[in-house]
Motif scaffolding. Structure first.
Motif, mmCIF file in Angstrom:
data_model
loop_
_atom_site.group_PDB
_atom_site.id
_atom_site.type_symbol
_atom_site.label_atom_id
_atom_site.label_comp_id
_atom_site.label_asym_id
_atom_site.label_seq_id
_atom_site.Cartn_x
_atom_site.Cartn_y
_atom_site.Cartn_z
ATOM 1 N N THR B 467 -17.933 -34.369 -10.963
ATOM 2 C CA THR B 467 -16.536 -34.086 -11.306
ATOM 3 C C THR B 467 -16.025 -32.874 -10.552
ATOM 4 O OG1 THR B 467 -17.207 -34.740 -13.504
ATOM 5 C CG2 THR B 467 -14.982 -33.923 -13.267
ATOM 6 N N ASN B 471 -12.921 -32.852 -7.996
ATOM 7 C CA ASN B 471 -11.724 -32.032 -8.250
ATOM 8 C C ASN B 471 -11.447 -31.057 -7.117
ATOM 9 O OD1 ASN B 471 -11.333 -33.253 -10.649
ATOM 10 N ND2 ASN B 471 -12.199 -31.621 -11.907
ATOM 11 N N TRP B 475 -8.959 -33.898 -5.043
ATOM 12 C CA TRP B 475 -7.702 -33.714 -5.738
ATOM 13 C C TRP B 475 -7.073 -32.385 -5.366
ATOM 14 C CZ3 TRP B 475 -8.782 -35.900 -11.329
ATOM 15 C CH2 TRP B 475 -8.581 -37.282 -11.282
#
Lengths: 154, 549
Positions: B467, B471, B475
């Protein structure tokens, strides 16, 4: 290192080393010796030449080529030739292993022929293992001389 | 001496090695012509894939397949000559390597790092593949050592390939460590030869199963197996032998790192499984460990419980250290390198369960779990390291601080990485789900509570670092480096192919499971292995004068 004693010794020793190397190479398939040992011994002969006469001697003195002093030694034509020797030797070794497949034998299978009544030798063994050994010899000589001349120049 | 009939299956055994050798020679001879070199290499990669697929089908999977095939190199009979053996386990491992190897090869044709060394890239690539292939196929312990060396020689060069100070430093430690490992390997091999008088794996298994008939005292074999295991653990990167991984993985070109993580690590795993279960499982040695590490089943009459206990400790430490280490890294390859350490722990735990259990059913199942997890790791981690290469080629960096917003810059790249990350975490219907599910199931069937807790903790850590990486790099707002990036379409296509494979293995899991089952059965079928190699034939030849041979 390039004293008169060194150069004179080199002239005497290098031919002897080369002869011993070649004899080791030829009897390798059934006596101590072989492509690897013969190759390493050959390289020591070249190493002595390099030490006694300098790195450019082969290019300038033996082959009679001009050497550009500013050029990197690893770009010399003789070093390119060493690399090519390495590649060809490897190709010969692999090809000698593949050869038996054509006769329906396993990879790397070997055979030999005894020749009788040969002049001087009387009987002579011709072994297919010699082809593989020759490939190994070329790989060792080409590879070690590339290392020696490139690292030696730095 | 007449050779055994050289049938098609037998010829196939050596085919992948010959293909790689020829590709190496070809790319070496064409060193000065980049296009021809790449073309020969690609053709070699394709031929390799075909050869491996042929082994899979004609030796292992076809309805009338023999299940195992052997080849005597140079027409020297076992146990004196070198035996090559292709069985289910070898075929399964070769298939993994072939898939990843071809992807990495195609990837390499688009982005070759390095200056003068460039003409040696493809020959070295093939030598790396040759070492891995040889290690999977050989049936001779000393020959295994030789293939390890072939693999290492190529990987030494790749670690130092980029030529910067940190690469040279990484390569130095890598060489020093592996020279030490090779010395230990040789020591173990020498010890086994001194103890049993043979190095042919089938002959070894046969002699250890009945030491009295051969006049052997097999007890030293347990310690020697321990020496060999430590060497294989270095290759696999299990804690406490993991320390070389992060620096070496960062130094090597990413497409090679994909192979180091996906292929050479698996050689370590393969060697542990092959030697422990096929060769040494039948050894009649009373083992009685005083440590109650797992449960009461640690004593037994073969070296396996000892192997299991050691693997359990190393696997536990790997999962924890790899997972925790991966959470804190600041570059993509750093995260994935530590993640690899943790994932190998996930493979070691089911192998440890298989080694300590007394039930043949559970032993088989645990090995299937390990193999399926290894397959998932090869596909997913291979994809992720190739993605590092794509990102580095496009943006010039793989540091998490300099990345961001990659998802909007290249959606296909992002989707591929997303799928691989989910596979690492273990989300259905991807290959990773089945890998993880089987490992949990094996631990549950063994009734091993601590192992389940450990696996859960490891999975949580996987979610955390996957994750975080997503991220930080895919992202968020685009950084300047990402804004200026141009992503190579062929490289992304390779990633998409691998991502499709991950989904494909998950969706069509039935045949994969059957293949893994065949592989596990082959790993445990010591008698079948001995029968196929038939090391007795040469003994008969020596013993009887004028026999039928």
């Amino acid at each position: 290192m390039t004293t008169v004693i060194m150069r004179t010794t080199a002239r005497a020793v290098v031919p002897i080393i080369l002869v011993v190397a070649i004899s080791l190479f030829f009897e390798g398939h059934n006596l101590p010796g072989g492509g690897f040992i013969g190759g390493v011994l050959t390289v020591t002969a070249f190493a002595i030449i390099y030490m006694a006469f300098g790195l450019d001697f082969l290019e300038r003195g033996v082959l009679g080529r001009d050497v550009d002093p500013g050029k990197e030694h690893s770009r010399d034509r003789v070093v390119v030739a060493y690399r090519r020797l390495f590649a060809y030797g490897f190709a010969i070794a692999v090809a000698s292993g593949l050869g038996p497949l054509l006769f329906g034998e396993p990879f790397l299978a070997q055979s030999f022929v005894m020749l009788e009544g040969v002049p001087i030798y009387d009987h002579l063994e011709v072994a297919s293992a010699l082809a593989f050994d020759f490939g190994v010899y070329c790989v060792v000589v080409g590879g070690l001389l590339t290392i020696l001349s490139v690292v030696g120049a730095e | 001496m007449t050779a055994p009939p050289v049938g098609t299956e037998s010829q196939l055994v050596i085919a992948p090695m010959l293909v790689v050798l020829i590709a190496a020679v070809g790319s070496l001879l064409l060193g000065h012509r980049p296009r021809a070199r790449a073309a020969v290499s690609l053709a070699g990669g394709a031929a390799y894939a075909v050869a491996v697929a042929a082994i899979d089908w004609y030796v292992v999977l076809a309805p009338d397949a023999p299940g195992i095939a052997t080849y005597q190199v140079g027409d020297w009979a076992a146990p004196f000559g070198i035996t090559l053996v292709a069985d289910g386990l070898s075929a399964f491992m070769l298939t993994m390597v072939a898939i990843l190897g071809v992807c990495s090869l195609v990837f390499s044709t688009r982005h070759l790092p390095g200056g003068e060394g460039r003409s040696y890239y493809f020959p070295l690539f093939h030598f790396l593949a040759l070492g891995v292939t040889g290690a999977f196929l050989t049936g001779d312990l000393f020959n295994l050592f030789v293939w390890f060396e072939v693999m290492l020689m190529a990987s030494y060069v790749f670690v130092a390939y980029s030529g910067g100070p940190q690469h040279t430093r990484a390569a130095f430690w890598y060489v020093a460590l592996n020279l030490l490992a090779s010395a230990v390997f040789l020591l173990g091999v020498g010890g086994i030869y001194a103890t049993t008088g043979t190095l042919n794996m089938a002959d070894l298994a046969q002699r250890l199963a009945d030491p009295a008939a051969y006049g052997l005292e097999p007890v030293p074999v347990v310690g020697l197996l321990g020496l060999l295991l430590s060497v294989f653990a270095i290759k696999a990167g299990l804690v406490p032998f993991q320390f070389w991984i992060p620096t070496a993985y960062r130094a090597a070109p990413p497409q090679i790192t994909a192979l180091l993580a996906g292929a050479t690590k698996k050689v370590g795993i393969y060697a542990i499984i092959r030697l422990s279960f096929t060769v040494f499982a039948g050894a009649e040695v009373a083992v009685d460990l005083p440590l109650p590490v797992i449960d009461a089943a640690i004593a037994g009459d073969s070296p396996l419980p000892f192997v299991g206990a050691a693997l359990f400790v190393m696997g536990t430490a790997s999962i924890l250290l790899g997972g925790i280490g991966a959470v804190g890294r600041d570059s993509m390859e750093g995260v994935f390198a530590y993640s690899s350490i943790g994932q190998v722990g996930f493979i070691a735990i089911p192998v440890a369960i298989a080694a300590t259990t007394a039930s043949p059913e559970l032993r088989r199942f645990a090995i299937i779990a390990a193999l399926v997890f290894a397959l998932n790791h090869t596909l997913a981690k291979g994809l992720l390291f190739l993605a590092v290469g794509t990102v580095r080629a496009a943006t010039g960096t793989s540091r998490l601080n300099d990345l961001g917003g990659l998802a909007s810059r290249s959606p296909p790249l992002a989707i591929a990485v997303f799928i691989a990350s989910l596979a690492l975490v273990g989300i259905p219907p991807l290959s990773g789900f089945f890998g993880k599910f089987l490992v949990f199931d094996a631990a549950a069937r063994a009734g091993n509570g601590p192992a389940i807790v450990l696996l859960l903790a490891g999975s949580l850590l996987t979610i955390a670092y996957a994750t975080r990486l997503w991220n930080r790099s895919f992202w968020g707002a685009r950084t300047p480096a990402v804004e200026a990036a141009t992503v190579d379409p062929v490289q992304v296509a390779v990633l998409v192919v691998l991502a499709t494979a991950i989904v494909g293995v998950g969706v069509g899991f039935e045949p994969v499971y059957e293949f893994a089952q065949t592989a596990a059965e082959a790993a445990l079928d010591s008698e079948g292995y001995v029968d196929a190699v038939d090391p007795q034939a040469a003994d008969d030849l020596l013993g009887s004068s004028g026999g039928e041979h």
